[in-house]
Design a protein around this motif. Sequence first.
Motif, short mmCIF file in Angstrom:
data_model
loop_
_atom_site.label_atom_id
_atom_site.label_comp_id
_atom_site.label_asym_id
_atom_site.label_seq_id
_atom_site.Cartn_x
_atom_site.Cartn_y
_atom_site.Cartn_z
N TRP A 1 0.80 -1.21 0.00
CA TRP A 1 0.00 0.00 0.00
C TRP A 1 0.84 1.27 0.00
O TRP A 1 0.43 2.31 -0.50
N THR A 2 2.04 1.21 0.60
CA THR A 2 2.90 2.40 0.63
C THR A 2 3.52 2.62 -0.74
O THR A 2 4.15 1.72 -1.29
N GLN A 3 3.35 3.81 -1.28
CA GLN A 3 3.97 4.17 -2.54
C GLN A 3 5.11 5.17 -2.34
O GLN A 3 6.19 5.01 -2.89
N LYS A 4 4.84 6.19 -1.51
CA LYS A 4 5.86 7.18 -1.20
C LYS A 4 5.82 7.51 0.28
O LYS A 4 4.75 7.64 0.86
N GLU B 1 12.83 2.54 -3.07
CA GLU B 1 14.03 3.11 -2.43
C GLU B 1 14.12 2.70 -0.97
O GLU B 1 15.21 2.42 -0.45
N LEU B 2 13.00 2.66 -0.29
CA LEU B 2 12.99 2.28 1.13
C LEU B 2 13.42 0.83 1.30
O LEU B 2 14.18 0.51 2.22
N LEU B 3 12.93 -0.06 0.44
CA LEU B 3 13.28 -1.48 0.55
C LEU B 3 14.76 -1.72 0.31
O LEU B 3 15.33 -2.70 0.83
N GLN B 4 15.40 -0.87 -0.47
CA GLN B 4 16.81 -1.06 -0.78
C GLN B 4 17.73 -0.61 0.35
O GLN B 4 18.92 -0.93 0.36
N ARG B 5 17.19 0.10 1.32
CA ARG B 5 18.00 0.58 2.43
C ARG B 5 18.30 -0.56 3.40
O ARG B 5 17.51 -1.48 3.58
N ASP B 6 19.47 -0.49 4.06
CA ASP B 6 19.87 -1.53 5.01
C ASP B 6 18.82 -1.69 6.11
O ASP B 6 18.44 -0.70 6.76
N VAL C 1 15.79 -1.92 5.86
CA VAL C 1 14.64 -1.06 5.53
C VAL C 1 14.58 0.09 6.53
O VAL C 1 13.51 0.45 7.04
N SER C 2 15.73 0.68 6.80
CA SER C 2 15.80 1.78 7.76
C SER C 2 15.05 3.00 7.23
O SER C 2 15.22 3.41 6.08
N LEU C 3 14.24 3.59 8.09
CA LEU C 3 13.53 4.83 7.76
C LEU C 3 14.19 6.03 8.43
O LEU C 3 13.65 7.13 8.41
N ASP C 4 15.37 5.80 9.01
CA ASP C 4 16.12 6.88 9.65
C ASP C 4 16.88 7.62 8.56
O ASP C 4 18.07 7.39 8.34
N ILE C 5 16.18 8.50 7.87
CA ILE C 5 16.68 9.13 6.65
C ILE C 5 16.89 10.63 6.87
O ILE C 5 16.01 11.32 7.38
N PHE C 6 18.07 11.12 6.47
CA PHE C 6 18.32 12.56 6.51
C PHE C 6 19.26 12.92 5.37
O PHE C 6 20.07 12.11 4.93
N TRP C 7 19.13 14.14 4.88
CA TRP C 7 19.87 14.56 3.69
C TRP C 7 20.49 15.95 3.83
O TRP C 7 21.35 16.33 3.06
N LEU C 8 20.07 16.71 4.82
CA LEU C 8 20.59 18.07 5.00
C LEU C 8 21.96 18.04 5.66
O LEU C 8 22.24 17.20 6.52
#
Length: 495
Positions: free
Chosen positions: A376-379, A439-444, A446-453
């Motif tokens: 169900w999750t797309q983005k 993209e989320l599934l490809q993360r180690d 499935v970590s959602l601890d995401i930051f880019w700044l």
Amino acid sequence: MSNPSQQIVQRLWNYCNVLRDDGLSYGDYVEQLTYLLFLKMAHEQTRPPYNRESPVPKGFDWPSLMAKDGDALETHYRHILETLGKKKGMLGLVFQKAQNKIQDPAKLRRLIVDLLDREEWMTLDADVKGDAYEGLLEKNAQDTKSGAGQYFTPRSLIQAVVEVVAPQPEETVCDPACGTGGFLLAAHDFVARNNKLDRDQKKHLKKEALHGWEIVPNTARLCAMNLLLHGIGDDGTPPIRVEDSLNGDPGERFDVILTNPPFGKKSSVNVVNEEGEQERQALTIVREDFWATTSNKQLNFVQHVKTLLKVNGRAAVVIPDNVLFEGGAGETIRRRLLHECDVHTLLRLPTGIFYAQGVKANVLFFERKEASAKPWTQKLWIYDLRTNQHFTLKANPLKREDLNEFVECYKPGNRHARKSTWSEKNNPTGRWRAYSYEELLQRDKVSLDIFWLKDESLEDSANLPDPDVIAGEIVEDLRTALEQFEAIQTDLARG
């Protein structure tokens, strides 16, 4: 808070300072006020224009307190608390295990006669008396010695979360870890303020819409009184249940869930081992409706919230960072959540906004969906309010306007119209961007601890947060590490 509310809080709080000289804590004082306020308001309802029957038995009511003085007053007050604590319904909830902490009869008499009896609490607007009580709860939360801060979510954050989730007039709202009732109150106020309610909808909102669980009896008492002072519920059936909501599936399902489960990751209990020594054992919650078995309380709450939601129901859950990256059960839960729910938004919160210092937390927003082979999750849209943001409880507290951009980006009325504010070329400092399911599934893990700044404090010491914020983060990191070591020790002992 309105001026009348501030005046009442100040008057009540000034007297608290007198009682503190006798060793009474902030929490003790708010608790005694709760008992006495309930008795006073119950008595006021027996008089015109209400003319209702009092829920308090005769001889244990406000007039019986007013008629006593000296040691007889203190003895009678203790007797009232003990008797009413054995009753059912709202009486039992408010007075459960109640004890008198004001040992000086003269000061107890002054609190009853000079402070509480002089005010007609029922004639006060619900916003005034409700805001006044909220003010007392917040002052109590600010007292680090009492530990009450762990039950108090910043009201500016609650307002923004409720605004984007937008509960509707006929929906049910649940908080399975309701503390002093901040989310429930905000949901009630949002519905009442943004809709023209008919008679049935008003009744539903007051008596049927809100549901809460709270494991700590003293906190549940404060929550029940908080709701009552805001005109929610009645003297009969309390909307709050005093029990551990993680114990099992209650069978009920709700349209909206808003919650900030207690901080601290591991559920544990002290036991005496075969050698007669005391040790801590992890409490692993086993439930058939859970995707994974774990002693991590926060991961269990995420699973529990999913269970409590109706299909297409929506949730906002405050979670610490470890829920986003922890392996094992954490990875399993994240995978299942992304597949079975629409996990659409993550708000990364700054440090320095909670009374428990150093906490690194987030708000995860998702909707439960019907069974499907297709995820169900797309983005997942992420708003980073943490990087290069420094807040403190006193000098620079988080205000509602600090969340304006998040609310605007969220697009509460139409989530499909969202647009990223981040662009690698045009706006590398944008705080709002999306990640696809793939993209989320490809993360180690499935970590959602995401930051880019880019963190400016790493490059310029002048941008470092205040020392108390840094100290709080260090304490939180050490606490987390200690809990992990304790978990390892427990596992090794079992093995």
